[in-house]
Design a protein around this motif. Structure first.
Motif, PDB file in Angstrom:
ATOM      1  N   TRP A  60       0.823  -1.205   0.000  1.00 39.41           N
ATOM      2  CA  TRP A  60       0.000   0.000   0.000  1.00 39.41           C
ATOM      3  C   TRP A  60       0.862   1.264   0.000  1.00 39.41           C
ATOM      4  O   TRP A  60       2.015   1.243   0.418  1.00 39.41           O
ATOM      5  N   ARG A  61       0.236   2.347  -0.468  1.00 37.99           N
ATOM      6  CA  ARG A  61       0.876   3.662  -0.452  1.00 37.99           C
ATOM      7  C   ARG A  61       0.096   4.689   0.373  1.00 37.99           C
ATOM      8  O   ARG A  61       0.666   5.658   0.849  1.00 37.99           O
ATOM      9  N   GLU A  62      -1.226   4.486   0.513  1.00 34.52           N
ATOM     10  CA  GLU A  62      -2.048   5.450   1.248  1.00 34.52           C
ATOM     11  C   GLU A  62      -2.940   4.711   2.238  1.00 34.52           C
ATOM     12  O   GLU A  62      -3.404   3.595   1.961  1.00 34.52           O
ATOM     13  N   PRO A  81       3.870   2.866   8.970  1.00 34.17           N
ATOM     14  CA  PRO A  81       4.015   1.674   8.125  1.00 34.17           C
ATOM     15  C   PRO A  81       4.926   0.657   8.796  1.00 34.17           C
ATOM     16  O   PRO A  81       5.733   1.002   9.669  1.00 34.17           O
ATOM     17  N   LEU A  82       4.810  -0.605   8.399  1.00 37.88           N
ATOM     18  CA  LEU A  82       5.719  -1.627   8.912  1.00 37.88           C
ATOM     19  C   LEU A  82       7.124  -1.466   8.356  1.00 37.88           C
ATOM     20  O   LEU A  82       8.108  -1.847   8.996  1.00 37.88           O
ATOM     21  N   GLU A  83       7.219  -0.943   7.141  1.00 40.54           N
ATOM     22  CA  GLU A  83       8.524  -0.648   6.547  1.00 40.54           C
ATOM     23  C   GLU A  83       8.605   0.837   6.230  1.00 40.54           C
ATOM     24  O   GLU A  83       7.656   1.374   5.660  1.00 40.54           O
ATOM     25  N   PRO A  84       9.719   1.477   6.636  1.00 41.51           N
ATOM     26  CA  PRO A  84      10.918   0.911   7.255  1.00 41.51           C
ATOM     27  C   PRO A  84      10.690   0.542   8.709  1.00 41.51           C
ATOM     28  O   PRO A  84       9.860   1.158   9.388  1.00 41.51           O
ATOM     29  N   THR A 120      -3.329  15.842   6.189  1.00 38.81           N
ATOM     30  CA  THR A 120      -4.521  16.047   7.017  1.00 38.81           C
ATOM     31  C   THR A 120      -4.967  14.769   7.703  1.00 38.81           C
ATOM     32  O   THR A 120      -4.836  14.621   8.910  1.00 38.81           O
ATOM     33  N   ASP A 121      -5.508  13.817   6.959  1.00 43.37           N
ATOM     34  CA  ASP A 121      -6.038  12.585   7.543  1.00 43.37           C
ATOM     35  C   ASP A 121      -5.670  11.349   6.730  1.00 43.37           C
ATOM     36  O   ASP A 121      -6.267  10.287   6.899  1.00 43.37           O
ATOM     37  N   VAL A 122      -4.678  11.486   5.855  1.00 40.81           N
ATOM     38  CA  VAL A 122      -4.234  10.371   5.005  1.00 40.81           C
ATOM     39  C   VAL A 122      -2.730  10.184   5.179  1.00 40.81           C
ATOM     40  O   VAL A 122      -1.963  11.139   5.038  1.00 40.81           O
ATOM     41  N   VAL A 123      -2.310   8.946   5.505  1.00 37.76           N
ATOM     42  CA  VAL A 123      -0.892   8.610   5.492  1.00 37.76           C
ATOM     43  C   VAL A 123      -0.497   8.348   4.043  1.00 37.76           C
ATOM     44  O   VAL A 123      -1.102   7.503   3.368  1.00 37.76           O
ATOM     45  N   VAL A 124       0.508   9.068   3.565  1.00 36.64           N
ATOM     46  CA  VAL A 124       0.961   8.935   2.182  1.00 36.64           C
ATOM     47  C   VAL A 124       2.437   8.549   2.199  1.00 36.64           C
ATOM     48  O   VAL A 124       3.275   9.297   2.713  1.00 36.64           O
ATOM     49  N   LEU A 125       2.749   7.373   1.654  1.00 35.99           N
ATOM     50  CA  LEU A 125       4.117   6.881   1.626  1.00 35.99           C
ATOM     51  C   LEU A 125       4.844   7.335   0.362  1.00 35.99           C
ATOM     52  O   LEU A 125       4.229   7.530  -0.685  1.00 35.99           O
ATOM     53  N   ARG A 126       6.169   7.442   0.475  1.00 37.74           N
ATOM     54  CA  ARG A 126       6.977   7.690  -0.714  1.00 37.74           C
ATOM     55  C   ARG A 126       7.250   6.387  -1.463  1.00 37.74           C
ATOM     56  O   ARG A 126       7.426   6.399  -2.677  1.00 37.74           O
ATOM     57  N   GLY A 127       7.291   5.292  -0.732  1.00 39.37           N
ATOM     58  CA  GLY A 127       7.423   3.982  -1.345  1.00 39.37           C
ATOM     59  C   GLY A 127       6.176   3.169  -1.074  1.00 39.37           C
ATOM     60  O   GLY A 127       5.060   3.668  -1.223  1.00 39.37           O
ATOM     61  N   THR A 128       6.349   1.914  -0.674  1.00 42.50           N
ATOM     62  CA  THR A 128       5.216   1.063  -0.313  1.00 42.50           C
ATOM     63  C   THR A 128       5.536   0.323   0.978  1.00 42.50           C
ATOM     64  O   THR A 128       6.686   0.275   1.417  1.00 42.50           O
ATOM     65  N   SER A 129       4.512  -0.258   1.575  1.00 42.15           N
ATOM     66  CA  SER A 129       4.677  -1.058   2.782  1.00 42.15           C
ATOM     67  C   SER A 129       3.701  -2.226   2.745  1.00 42.15           C
ATOM     68  O   SER A 129       2.645  -2.150   2.108  1.00 42.15           O
ATOM     69  N   THR A 130       4.034  -3.283   3.465  1.00 43.18           N
ATOM     70  CA  THR A 130       3.174  -4.469   3.492  1.00 43.18           C
ATOM     71  C   THR A 130       2.083  -4.371   4.540  1.00 43.18           C
ATOM     72  O   THR A 130       1.140  -5.167   4.527  1.00 43.18           O
ATOM     73  N   LEU A 148     -12.443   0.174  14.630  1.00 49.90           N
ATOM     74  CA  LEU A 148     -11.364   0.876  13.964  1.00 49.90           C
ATOM     75  C   LEU A 148     -11.308   0.357  12.537  1.00 49.90           C
ATOM     76  O   LEU A 148     -11.283  -0.864  12.319  1.00 49.90           O
ATOM     77  N   SER A 149     -11.312   1.259  11.563  1.00 48.73           N
ATOM     78  CA  SER A 149     -11.348   0.869  10.156  1.00 48.73           C
ATOM     79  C   SER A 149     -10.127   1.424   9.448  1.00 48.73           C
ATOM     80  O   SER A 149      -9.858   2.630   9.521  1.00 48.73           O
ATOM     81  N   LEU A 150      -9.388   0.561   8.773  1.00 52.89           N
ATOM     82  CA  LEU A 150      -8.187   0.969   8.047  1.00 52.89           C
ATOM     83  C   LEU A 150      -8.429   0.774   6.560  1.00 52.89           C
ATOM     84  O   LEU A 150      -8.590  -0.361   6.080  1.00 52.89           O
ATOM     85  N   ALA A 151      -8.479   1.879   5.828  1.00 48.86           N
ATOM     86  CA  ALA A 151      -8.698   1.848   4.382  1.00 48.86           C
ATOM     87  C   ALA A 151      -7.344   1.979   3.687  1.00 48.86           C
ATOM     88  O   ALA A 151      -6.762   3.067   3.622  1.00 48.86           O
ATOM     89  N   PHE A 152      -6.822   0.849   3.214  1.00 47.85           N
ATOM     90  CA  PHE A 152      -5.552   0.821   2.498  1.00 47.85           C
ATOM     91  C   PHE A 152      -5.808   0.964   0.996  1.00 47.85           C
ATOM     92  O   PHE A 152      -6.784   0.437   0.473  1.00 47.85           O
ATOM     93  N   SER A 153      -4.878   1.636   0.304  1.00 48.16           N
ATOM     94  CA  SER A 153      -4.988   1.716  -1.153  1.00 48.16           C
ATOM     95  C   SER A 153      -3.609   1.870  -1.762  1.00 48.16           C
ATOM     96  O   SER A 153      -2.644   2.258  -1.097  1.00 48.16           O
ATOM     97  N   SER A 154      -3.545   1.567  -3.048  1.00 49.52           N
ATOM     98  CA  SER A 154      -2.284   1.702  -3.774  1.00 49.52           C
ATOM     99  C   SER A 154      -1.936   3.165  -4.014  1.00 49.52           C
ATOM    100  O   SER A 154      -0.799   3.480  -4.351  1.00 49.52           O
TER     101      SER A 154
END
Length: 357
Positions: A60-62, A81-84, A120-130, A148-154
């Protein structure tokens, strides 16, 4: 208008989570058993809960995290994220149903790390995480924390023109009787309240369907209850769903979906949703415009697959409108196909990776 979520014991706890077999560009993971979270805290201090690793089944990225908690629960929500490995938690907001000097409700600006940032309310990665971990700081009874709801997306949903995926479904020809609300009736919110107005319509729909007048809340009341000083408006996605989800008997989540077929499944189950869109593209323009994020309520589909919406951004007599399928898909893709979901206890929900469970 509007807007536009280790050590060996972690591994063992991660095994308690559902096995996710379906890969895709979007998935909603629901957590309701908080006994699997690591708990810490001192007397007189907030209870700190850290989730086991949450694994969406794709890179995921977001991430958008939303929550349901009773009105006497105050939360500070953070994620990483789990990574790093060892990434710091970043805040996804401080929530209180009633704003006050000792109970601030706000998102937190200026959060950046080498691996990404919070918008604001979205985690945005520069890479990806599992996967991800969520940290909650809880004031109030833990029993009041429900979901608790986690909406993952690419972060880059595939472009699926509506006219190419138009396959008749049970949602075609179904229109739900969502009550009409207009932000244009409120001078202070005419350009700012599409999000709480959409939330009000979804809540009022269930209030009328089930005879729950306590769910029929005036738009200005919701606008005040979801205002986010950190963002400077009422369009914080999780805050809107937190307000709905603190009502006894109601559940809510922010989700991101893969295509219009998810929206059709939701409507076919008798459930309206609010969609975050580019307002310019919803009107058929070729590209989004600066600051044109908007929320509309999707109440159904015409017999030929066009999308029926309640658009809060116009006068009451124009709220109910139809949008060509391809225009809606392009406008909705602009937000990563983000939706507000509100449903009452006991109502059957569709099954699939994008839906609550």
């Amino acid at each position: 208008m509007g807007r536009r979520c280790s050590s060996s014991w972690w591994v063992a706890l991660a095994a308690l989570l559902p096995v996710l077999r379906l890969a895709g560009d979007a998935r909603l993971v629901t957590l309701t058993d908080f006994s699997t979270f690591h708990a810490s805290g001192s007397p007189g201090e907030p209870l700190v809960l850290i989730s086991p690793p949450v694994l969406p089944g794709f890179s995921w990225r977001e991430l958008v995290v939303s929550w349901n908690a009773a009105s006497n629960v105050i939360l500070a929500v953070a994620a990483r994220p789990l990574e790093p490995a060892g990434a710091p938690f970043l805040s996804l907001g401080q929530w209180a149903a009633v704003q006050g000097p000792d109970t601030p409700r706000t998102s937190v600006n200026g959060q950046h790390a080498a691996w990404g940032e919070v918008q604001t309310d979205v985690v945005v990665l520069r890479g990806t995480s599992t996967g991800a971990e969520v940290r909650l700081e809880v004031r109030g009874p833990l029993s009041g924390l429900r979901r608790l709801s986690l909406a993952f997306s690419s972060g880059d949903p595939p472009q699926i023109p509506g006219d190419r995926e138009a396959v008749r479904t049970p949602a075609w020809g179904r229109s739900l009787s969502v009550p009409v609300r207009s932000q244009a009736e409120h001078p202070e919110g005419v350009t700012r309240w599409c999000s709480p107005t959409s939330t009000a319509m979804l809540m009022a729909y269930w209030g009328e369907q089930l005879g729950r007048p306590d769910w029929i809340v005036p738009v200005p009341v919701i606008a005040q209850a979801v205002d986010d000083p950190g963002w400077g408006g009422t369009g914080n996605w999780p805050f809107n769903m937190a307000f709905a989800g603190c009502q006894p008997g109601l559940n809510s989540a922010v989700a991101r979906w893969e295509s219009l077929s998810d929206l059709e499944s939701w409507i076919a189950a008798g459930l309206p949703a609010a969609a975050s869109v580019s307002y310019a593209m919803l009107k058929g323009r070729p590209a989004a415009e600066s600051g044109d994020g908007h929320l509309v309520v999707v109440r159904g589909f015409t017999r030929d697959g066009a999308v029926e919406v309640n658009d809060p951004g116009v006068r009451r007599e124009r709220v109910m409108r139809r949008v060509p399928r391809a225009d809606f898909e392009r406008a909705w893709r602009h937000s990563g196909r983000t939706v507000y979901l509100i449903w009452p206890d006991g109502h059957p929900l569709p099954a699939g990776p994008g839906f609550p469970n």
